[in-house]
Design a protein around this motif. Structure first.
Motif, PDB file in Angstrom:
ATOM      1  N   LEU B 386      17.499  45.180  47.489  1.00 64.36           N
ATOM      2  CA  LEU B 386      17.967  44.125  47.319  1.00 64.36           C
ATOM      3  C   LEU B 386      19.558  43.334  48.409  1.00 64.36           C
ATOM      4  N   THR B 387      20.524  43.630  48.738  1.00 69.18           N
ATOM      5  CA  THR B 387      21.365  42.933  49.190  1.00 69.18           C
ATOM      6  C   THR B 387      21.123  42.258  49.752  1.00 69.18           C
ATOM      7  N   ASN B 388      20.131  42.978  51.063  1.00 68.55           N
ATOM      8  CA  ASN B 388      20.187  42.372  52.213  1.00 68.55           C
ATOM      9  C   ASN B 388      18.506  42.017  52.596  1.00 68.55           C
ATOM     10  N   GLU B 389      17.595  42.256  52.259  1.00 74.42           N
ATOM     11  CA  GLU B 389      16.611  41.558  51.882  1.00 74.42           C
ATOM     12  C   GLU B 389      16.418  40.427  51.427  1.00 74.42           C
ATOM     13  N   ALA B 390      16.931  41.134  49.828  1.00 74.68           N
ATOM     14  CA  ALA B 390      16.230  39.663  48.792  1.00 74.68           C
ATOM     15  C   ALA B 390      17.798  39.006  48.419  1.00 74.68           C
ATOM     16  N   GLU B 391      18.726  39.063  49.589  1.00 74.41           N
ATOM     17  CA  GLU B 391      19.586  38.083  49.416  1.00 74.41           C
ATOM     18  C   GLU B 391      20.358  38.425  48.178  1.00 74.41           C
ATOM     19  N   TYR B 392      20.499  39.268  47.217  1.00 81.48           N
ATOM     20  CA  TYR B 392      21.316  39.454  46.273  1.00 81.48           C
ATOM     21  C   TYR B 392      22.594  39.385  45.754  1.00 81.48           C
ATOM     22  N   GLN B 393      24.156  39.306  45.199  1.00 79.11           N
ATOM     23  CA  GLN B 393      25.020  39.061  45.468  1.00 79.11           C
ATOM     24  C   GLN B 393      25.488  41.060  45.669  1.00 79.11           C
ATOM     25  N   ALA B 394      26.620  41.490  46.254  1.00 84.49           N
ATOM     26  CA  ALA B 394      26.117  42.822  46.073  1.00 84.49           C
ATOM     27  C   ALA B 394      26.427  43.349  44.475  1.00 84.49           C
ATOM     28  N   ASP B 395      27.145  43.046  43.579  1.00 84.21           N
ATOM     29  CA  ASP B 395      27.472  43.058  42.634  1.00 84.21           C
ATOM     30  C   ASP B 395      26.469  42.419  41.946  1.00 84.21           C
ATOM     31  N   HIS B 396      25.417  42.335  41.885  1.00 78.22           N
ATOM     32  CA  HIS B 396      24.140  42.271  41.128  1.00 78.22           C
ATOM     33  C   HIS B 396      23.049  43.000  40.661  1.00 78.22           C
ATOM     34  N   VAL B 397      23.545  43.961  42.026  1.00 77.39           N
ATOM     35  CA  VAL B 397      22.089  44.859  42.251  1.00 77.39           C
ATOM     36  C   VAL B 397      22.690  46.243  41.492  1.00 77.39           C
ATOM     37  N   HIS B 398      23.339  46.288  41.009  1.00 74.43           N
ATOM     38  CA  HIS B 398      23.264  47.489  39.916  1.00 74.43           C
ATOM     39  C   HIS B 398      22.552  47.578  38.700  1.00 74.43           C
ATOM     40  N   ASP B 399      21.715  47.056  38.003  1.00 66.47           N
ATOM     41  CA  ASP B 399      21.156  47.096  36.785  1.00 66.47           C
ATOM     42  C   ASP B 399      19.654  47.228  37.166  1.00 66.47           C
ATOM     43  N   ASP B 400      19.397  46.258  38.585  1.00 65.42           N
ATOM     44  CA  ASP B 400      17.834  46.921  38.809  1.00 65.42           C
ATOM     45  C   ASP B 400      17.856  47.580  39.815  1.00 65.42           C
ATOM     46  N   ALA B 401      18.839  48.752  40.105  1.00 61.32           N
ATOM     47  CA  ALA B 401      18.569  49.710  40.492  1.00 61.32           C
ATOM     48  C   ALA B 401      18.352  50.904  39.815  1.00 61.32           C
TER      49      ALA B 401
END
Lengths: 260, 444
Positions: B386-401
């Motif tokens: 999510l952070t690398n390819e979809a360019e999410y902020q690192a603090d936004h990715v946890h819930d999806d994961a």
């Protein structure tokens, strides 16, 4: 040669005019996009050609013959939302339907038909899903199944109603490749399309439609600000108002030609 | 030939004839019911059964009159009665269609109007002459079926079966996608009309078994049941026939045990019993199957989440050989001691956990390490994706994961790893483990 020709084709739906006097002659071997705003009658045009929607005037010829005689040479891909996805058929069942046209009523589906259906599914990358019920697929996969059915028909003219609607990027580029492949084999593909940006990229020719033909020609010539504005900048307000009113009041049919 | 067949059949006992009739009716209604349900025309079938009723009453009058004129022998000639019923049914269907072309009314409203007026007409006509025998058509009476009726029932069944054999492909396509039916050059109007006539025939003969009001019990309920059971068209047809025949035969037998018990309601109740059974216990779409599926999914996700958190505790402590403490685990899960104990019991029960030191120390089993490392890897890979390819902020990715970690299959993981260039750490700097049945080597 002309693949599809319409003359003065007119359709009314519940007394409201949807298409007025459509005159168009589409040459063989091209990718053609039909574009226009919502309610412009894009799908209706395809359905009227197929005879799904009854036209109130004019005629249609496909490869120089009335549509009824040319049906075996036409492949039709309906809009995805017109399908009942709970219907108990598998991906293979749908692809097989493409072979029904050349199968008499007293003959069973045989190995020849199955092979053709498998080949078609293979071409759209859906063979691994052959046994799935169609409801258990993603939107892009569902669209590919219906393309496979059209491929199995072995047609010369393809009419596709919004094949790019609701599909993922991978499916979209797969479909584009497929369309180009069909064109390279001399097939004619007519596609109802809703996205102007990609329309410019994908199609050789564009039919700008808004209840009547605004323009038809090679994409480079037709994709102009002026013509697009004419297509999208409101309908022919007074004309369509009067036509609707005439129909509502039951006083004859106003039947406008393409505007001067 | 009819007469010969009827004479041959008249040697049979009443019950046998009733059973043969139920069988034939079951095949007819079961086959057509499949199309009716899939075409969303269930109410249309209901309308037909009501529209047919004035035809039945009229048929009794016509038959009586013909008998007085000496044209037919019986006052209740079934051929005359059923022909009149057929005419009334087709008329009802026609009125619905014409209303469709000439008004703005939707199908359901049109059906409602036609259904009630036809049925009312039948009841009113009944008041004028009160012909005996009409009741059998109102409530159903397989027991009263005689040899002549049986010939008609068998004839109708034969016509339906042969028509479906010949037209099964066009009927399937028209029901599924009528635009494509045009493309194939099928005569859609003709097929629809033919189907309406077959359906009326089926309704007319089914009426003798279940009565006008309950024809749906044979036409709709079994086919609907079959739709709950399968995703395949031929299988749905077979099951639909099986359920209709089953309900018909069992209903006939039960209603035969008690004088005055009409066949129709009993058959309807049997059909519904089958429906309820399928609703609860159908293999994939049944309530029980769905409940178990959801429950096992929830359990799996819960187990994976617990393992993941235990993994984190162990990781923080550098994967000590003696394991993690219960209190550290409870703190990570934010649980009181009682709840933490319950979760640990669950892991133990699943074979993921070995407890040492009087239960105070927590060590993962081989299986436990396998599951835990896999879910932690999934979580961290997805965050990185999510952070690398979809360019999410690192603090936004946890819930999806938190969700996706439970969904990623091995094939998707392989693609992810390739796309990300076989990464070793996630966006927060934590190492991405490889699936393994042993604890990772301490890194620092």
């Amino acid at each position: 040669m002309i693949a599809l020709e319409t003359h003065d084709l007119t359709v009314t739906y519940r007394k409201r005019p949807v298409l007025y006097g459509i005159d168009v002659a589409i040459p063989e071997g091209n990718l053609i996009g039909i574009v226009g705003p919502n309610g412009a009658g894009k799908s209706t045009l395809i359905k009227a050609v197929m005879g799904v929607v009854r036209s109130t005037g004019g005629w249609v010829k496909v490869f120089g013959k009335p549509v009824k005689q040319s049906l075996p040479r036409i492949g039709y891909v309906p809009q995805r939302e017109s399908i009942d996805w709970e219907f108990p058929v598998t991906v293979m069942d749908v692809a097989l339907m493409g072979t029904y046209g050349k199968l008499g009523p007293f003959r069973w589906v045989g190995e020849a038909q199955r092979r053709k259906a498998r080949e078609a599914l293979e071409r759209v990358g859906m063979l691994p899903y052959a046994k799935r019920q169609i409801g258990n697929l993603s939107g892009g996969q569902q669209q590919r199944v219906f393309l496979a059915r059209a491929l199995a028909q072995d047609s010369d003219l393809y009419l596709m109603d919004e094949p790019f609607a609701g599909v993922d990027a991978a499916t979209e580029s797969a479909i584009v490749e497929l369309l180009k492949d069909l064109r390279s084999k001399g097939k004619t593909v007519i596609v109802v399309h809703h996205d102007l940006q990609s329309a410019r990229e994908y199609f050789d020719m564009l039919l700008l439609l808004n209840m009547r033909v605004v323009a038809f020609g090679p994409t480079a010539e037709v994709f102009t600000t002026e013509l697009l504005q004419k297509t999208y900048g409101g309908r022919l307000t007074i004309l369509s108002e009067m036509a609707e009113k005439a129909a509502r009041e039951g006083i004859g049919k106003i039947h406008p030609k393409n505007e001067p | 030939m009819n007469v010969i067949l009827a004479e041959g059949l008249s040697g049979l006992s009443g019950t046998v004839m009733a059973l043969i009739a139920s069988l034939a009716l079951g095949v007819t209604s079961g086959l057509l019911g499949t199309y009716v349900v899939l075409r969303r025309e269930s109410l249309f079938g209901d309308m037909l059964s009501h529209a047919v009723f004035p035809g039945v009453v009229g048929g009794f009058f016509v038959s009586g009159w013909m008998a007085r004129m000496g044209w037919v022998e019986s006052e209740k000639n079934p051929l005359v009665i059923l022909s009149c019923a057929l005419v009334a049914g087709v008329l009802g269907a026609l009125v619905v269609t014409v209303l469709g072309y000439t008004t703005r009314l939707k199908q359901d409203a049109r059906l409602g109007v036609v259904l009630s007026v036809f049925f009312a007409a039948g009841i009113a006509m009944f008041g004028f002459g009160q012909p005996a025998g009409v009741n059998g058509f109102l409530y159903g009476q397989t027991g009263a079926i005689d040899a002549t009726d049986l010939v008609l029932v068998l004839g109708a069944a034969a016509i339906v079966v042969v028509s479906i054999l010949i037209f099964h492909r066009p009927l399937l396509v028209v029901s599924f996608d009528d635009g494509f039916a045009h493309n194939l050059g099928y005569r859609v109007m003709g097929l629809t009309l033919m189907f309406s006539v077959l359906l009326t025939m089926a309704v007319v003969v089914a009426m003798q078994a279940v009565g006008v009001v309950l024809v749906s019990a044979m036409l709709i309920t079994p086919a609907a049941t079959a739709h709950l059971m399968t995703d395949r068209f031929p299988r749905m047809m077979m099951l639909s026939v099986l359920f209709t025949v089953g309900a018909g035969v069992i209903g006939t037998l039960i209603s035969g045990t008690k004088e005055g018990l009409a066949t129709g309601p009993v058959i309807a109740l049997c059909a519904t019993a089958i429906f309820v059974t399928a609703y609860l216990f159908a293999p994939r779409y049944g309530l029980v199957a769905r409940f178990w599926h959801d429950r096992s999914q929830r359990k799996r996700i819960q187990r994976e989440n617990i393992l993941k958190d235990l993994y984190r505790v162990l990781e923080r402590e550098g994967f000590p050989a003696e394991g993690a403490s219960v209190s550290a685990f409870a703190a990570e899960r934010r649980l009181d001691p009682g709840s933490a104990e319950r979760e640990l019991k669950m892991l133990e029960g699943a074979g993921d956990l070995i407890r040492g030191n009087g239960g105070e120390k927590l060590v993962l089993s081989e299986e436990g390490w396998g599951h835990a490392s896999r879910v932690v890897r999934n979580h961290r890979l997805w965050e990185l994706y999510l952070t690398n390819e979809a360019e999410y902020q690192a603090d936004h990715v946890h819930d999806d994961a938190e969700i996706v970690e439970h969904l990623l299959g091995e094939e998707a993981i392989k693609r992810l790893e390739e796309e990300l260039g076989f990464p070793e750490t996630d966006p927060h700097g934590s190492p991405i483990p490889q699936p393994s049945s042993t604890p990772p080597q301490p890194t620092s």
